[in-house]
Motif scaffolding. Structure first.
Motif, PDB file in Angstrom:
ATOM      1  N   LEU A   1       0.833  -1.484  -0.014  1.00 26.94           N
ATOM      2  CA  LEU A   1      -0.132  -0.080   0.084  1.00 26.94           C
ATOM      3  C   LEU A   1       0.770   1.267  -0.048  1.00 26.94           C
ATOM      4  N   TYR A   2       2.209   1.009   0.307  1.00 27.91           N
ATOM      5  CA  TYR A   2       3.179   2.395   0.374  1.00 27.91           C
ATOM      6  C   TYR A   2       3.462   3.036  -0.980  1.00 27.91           C
ATOM      7  N   SER A   3       3.512   4.353  -1.075  1.00 29.42           N
ATOM      8  CA  SER A   3       3.991   5.087  -2.179  1.00 29.42           C
ATOM      9  C   SER A   3       5.550   4.365  -2.512  1.00 29.42           C
ATOM     10  N   VAL A   4       6.082   4.831  -3.408  1.00 25.15           N
ATOM     11  CA  VAL A   4       7.584   4.423  -3.525  1.00 25.15           C
ATOM     12  C   VAL A   4       8.222   5.439  -2.415  1.00 25.15           C
TER      13      VAL A   4
ATOM     14  N   ARG B   1      10.386   3.836   1.420  1.00 25.59           N
ATOM     15  CA  ARG B   1      11.752   4.254   1.951  1.00 25.59           C
ATOM     16  C   ARG B   1      11.967   4.367   3.544  1.00 25.59           C
ATOM     17  N   ARG B   2      11.003   4.370   4.262  1.00 27.49           N
ATOM     18  CA  ARG B   2      10.927   4.248   5.480  1.00 27.49           C
ATOM     19  C   ARG B   2      11.513   2.704   5.907  1.00 27.49           C
ATOM     20  N   HIS B   3      11.611   1.927   5.056  1.00 29.51           N
ATOM     21  CA  HIS B   3      12.358   0.463   5.370  1.00 29.51           C
ATOM     22  C   HIS B   3      13.725   0.432   4.946  1.00 29.51           C
ATOM     23  N   HIS B   4      14.268   1.625   4.570  1.00 30.57           N
ATOM     24  CA  HIS B   4      15.872   1.699   4.478  1.00 30.57           C
ATOM     25  C   HIS B   4      16.766   1.790   5.721  1.00 30.57           C
TER      26      HIS B   4
END
Length: 220
Positions: A128-131, A135-138
């Motif tokens: 569901l995330y936008s691209v 990036r919160r998973h970086h």
């Protein structure tokens, strides 16, 4: 300058901070962990810990540990009752003081989480995330984070994700120290524990309108 992280890596200084502080916290808080475990066992039964799979660094799945804050209760169809009916007084206390998060210290020791970072959310949110939001998973997910010290569940999902991505782009050792200090103040004030009028928070349903259905439940 934005932080450039290679896949599956974490800055050494951040990892060292996690290990040292986590070991100190576990030693200092061991009596508290024991007492909470006894209370949870008496009021909620076994298991004492709530376990759920969550996405971590670059979406890698791990099992998060928390103290249970809800009792097992179901309707006539066998479906779990709403959060507000399963959340006990003990559970509300543990959440309002963030004591339910203490078992996540073991996730930190295992390298699955950091003391500071975006909160690990549900696996079902991943598509569901936008691209930009993804990036919160970086970086490693955290027990506390930039979004948590700026409103936690009182924020909208869009605001949370903007703050999470800001943290990814501006990470520094001193920023983590600042967030840890702000977290202590927030915990003492018991701010942002849930959305107004809700036991927890509304679920993320994508970047359109949020559903007004079941709350994020689980035990987040």
């Amino acid at each position: 300058m934005p932080v450039k992280l290679l896949p599956k890596t974490t800055p050494i200084v951040k990892r060292l901070l996690d290990i040292v502080l986590t070991l100190l916290l576990l030693i200092f808080l061991s009596p508290v962990l024991l007492i909470i475990s006894l209370f949870v066992a008496c009021q909620h039964g076994f298991p004492i810990l709530f376990r759920q799979q969550r996405p971590g660094l670059f979406g890698e799945i791990f099992t998060i540990y928390k103290f249970r804050t809800m009792r097992n209760a179901f309707d006539q169809q066998g479906k779990p009752l709403p959060d507000e009916k399963r959340l006990t007084k003990l559970g509300r206390f543990l959440r309002s003081t963030s004591l339910d998060e203490l078992p996540e210290l073991f996730n930190v020791l295992k390298g699955e989480m950091s003391l500071v970072g975006p909160r690990p959310l549900l696996i079902s949110y991943l598509p569901l995330y936008s691209v930009e939001q993804s990036r919160r998973h970086h970086v490693l997910p955290g027990i506390t984070g930039w979004a948590q010290v700026h409103g936690r569940n009182a924020l909208s999902w869009q605001e949370k994700f903007q703050l999470d991505v800001w943290y990814v782009d501006h990470w520094s050792f001193w920023l983590d120290i600042q967030i840890l200090g702000m977290t202590i103040i927030k915990v003492l004030r018991r701010e942002g524990i849930s959305q107004p009028g809700k036991a927890t928070a509304e679920p993320f349903k994508g970047n359109g309108e949020l559903d007004q259905g079941t709350s994020i439940a689980a035990e987040d």
